[in-house]
Design a protein around this motif. Structure first.
Motif, short mmCIF file in Angstrom:
data_model
loop_
_atom_site.label_atom_id
_atom_site.label_comp_id
_atom_site.label_asym_id
_atom_site.label_seq_id
_atom_site.Cartn_x
_atom_site.Cartn_y
_atom_site.Cartn_z
N LEU A 8 7.24 2.44 -11.82
CA LEU A 8 8.70 2.34 -11.75
C LEU A 8 9.16 1.86 -10.37
CD1 LEU A 8 9.74 5.55 -13.70
CD2 LEU A 8 9.67 3.19 -14.53
N ARG A 9 8.30 2.01 -9.37
CA ARG A 9 8.61 1.54 -8.02
C ARG A 9 7.95 0.21 -7.74
NH1 ARG A 9 8.35 5.93 -3.43
NH2 ARG A 9 9.39 4.20 -2.44
N GLY A 10 7.26 -0.37 -8.72
CA GLY A 10 6.58 -1.64 -8.53
C GLY A 10 5.30 -1.50 -7.74
N GLU A 11 4.72 -0.29 -7.73
CA GLU A 11 3.51 -0.03 -6.96
C GLU A 11 2.27 -0.38 -7.77
OE1 GLU A 11 5.30 3.76 -4.47
OE2 GLU A 11 3.91 4.13 -6.10
N ALA A 12 1.20 -0.67 -7.05
CA ALA A 12 -0.11 -0.94 -7.66
C ALA A 12 -1.17 -0.36 -6.75
CB ALA A 12 -0.30 -2.45 -7.82
N PRO A 25 5.52 -2.38 -2.52
CA PRO A 25 6.33 -3.50 -2.05
C PRO A 25 7.74 -3.06 -1.63
CG PRO A 25 6.25 -3.53 -4.43
CD PRO A 25 5.37 -2.38 -3.98
N SER A 26 7.82 -2.35 -0.52
CA SER A 26 9.12 -1.90 -0.01
C SER A 26 9.86 -3.10 0.58
CB SER A 26 8.91 -0.84 1.08
OG SER A 26 8.28 -1.42 2.21
N PHE A 27 11.13 -2.91 0.83
CA PHE A 27 11.93 -3.98 1.43
C PHE A 27 11.35 -4.41 2.75
CE2 PHE A 27 15.38 -5.38 4.24
CZ PHE A 27 15.82 -6.48 3.53
N GLY A 38 6.58 -17.26 4.59
CA GLY A 38 7.68 -18.12 4.15
C GLY A 38 8.36 -17.49 2.93
N SER A 39 9.19 -18.25 2.29
CA SER A 39 9.99 -17.78 1.17
C SER A 39 9.15 -17.10 0.09
CB SER A 39 10.73 -18.96 0.54
OG SER A 39 11.25 -18.62 -0.73
N LEU A 40 9.59 -15.90 -0.31
CA LEU A 40 8.89 -15.21 -1.40
C LEU A 40 9.11 -15.91 -2.73
CD1 LEU A 40 9.41 -11.45 -0.48
CD2 LEU A 40 7.41 -12.89 -0.10
N PHE A 41 10.26 -16.58 -2.88
CA PHE A 41 10.48 -17.35 -4.11
C PHE A 41 9.46 -18.47 -4.22
CE2 PHE A 41 14.80 -15.55 -3.69
CZ PHE A 41 14.88 -14.95 -4.94
N ILE A 99 9.11 -8.36 -6.96
CA ILE A 99 9.87 -9.32 -6.16
C ILE A 99 10.92 -10.00 -7.04
CG2 ILE A 99 9.74 -11.53 -4.92
CD1 ILE A 99 6.95 -10.59 -3.92
N LEU A 100 10.53 -10.38 -8.24
CA LEU A 100 11.43 -11.12 -9.13
C LEU A 100 12.48 -10.23 -9.80
CD1 LEU A 100 8.95 -13.56 -10.85
CD2 LEU A 100 10.77 -14.14 -9.24
N ARG A 101 12.05 -9.09 -10.32
CA ARG A 101 12.94 -8.24 -11.11
C ARG A 101 13.71 -7.25 -10.26
NH1 ARG A 101 8.36 -8.02 -14.02
NH2 ARG A 101 7.83 -5.97 -13.22
N GLY A 102 13.06 -6.75 -9.24
CA GLY A 102 13.65 -5.63 -8.50
C GLY A 102 13.51 -4.36 -9.30
N ARG A 103 14.14 -3.32 -8.85
CA ARG A 103 14.05 -2.04 -9.54
C ARG A 103 15.22 -1.88 -10.48
NH1 ARG A 103 12.65 0.08 -4.03
NH2 ARG A 103 10.42 -0.24 -3.98
#
Length: 104
Positions: A8-12, A25-27, A38-41, A99-103
């Protein structure tokens, strides 16, 4: 203590030298990774096109480590080589998805 990921926190988790390490993947972790990569996108786009480099994966994973002091960058790279790309795909998907979806 064994690392346990909270999806739920995007952890692995990633096994490095026989020990599971939490990737969170914290802010602040993603900002540091973005400053270096560089850009995460653009990173996500390269990954989607199969063009993500090993060094980029290692850097992203290292910045997302919950305890960076426990693993050097060299150890991270060696772990990726030891595990192989197929075994690194699952944690990579989790982090890129965060990164893409967020929480929610």
């Amino acid at each position: 203590m064994t690392a346990r990921a909270n999806p739920l926190r995007g952890e692995a988790c990633l096994e490095i030298s026989g020990t599971k390490h939490l990737l969170r993947p914290s802010f602040s972790a993603l900002v540091c990774a973005e400053e270096e990569l560089g850009s995460l996108f653009a990173l996500v786009e390269r990954a989607g096109n199969g063009e993500l480099r090993l060094a980029e994966m290692a850097t992203l994973f290292w910045h997302c480590l919950e305890r960076q002091e426990a693993v050097s960058r060299e150890q991270m790279g060696e772990a990726i080589l030891t595990l192989g790309l197929a075994n690194c795909t699952a944690p990579l998907k989790v982090i890129l998805g965060e990164i893409l979806r967020g929480r929610t």
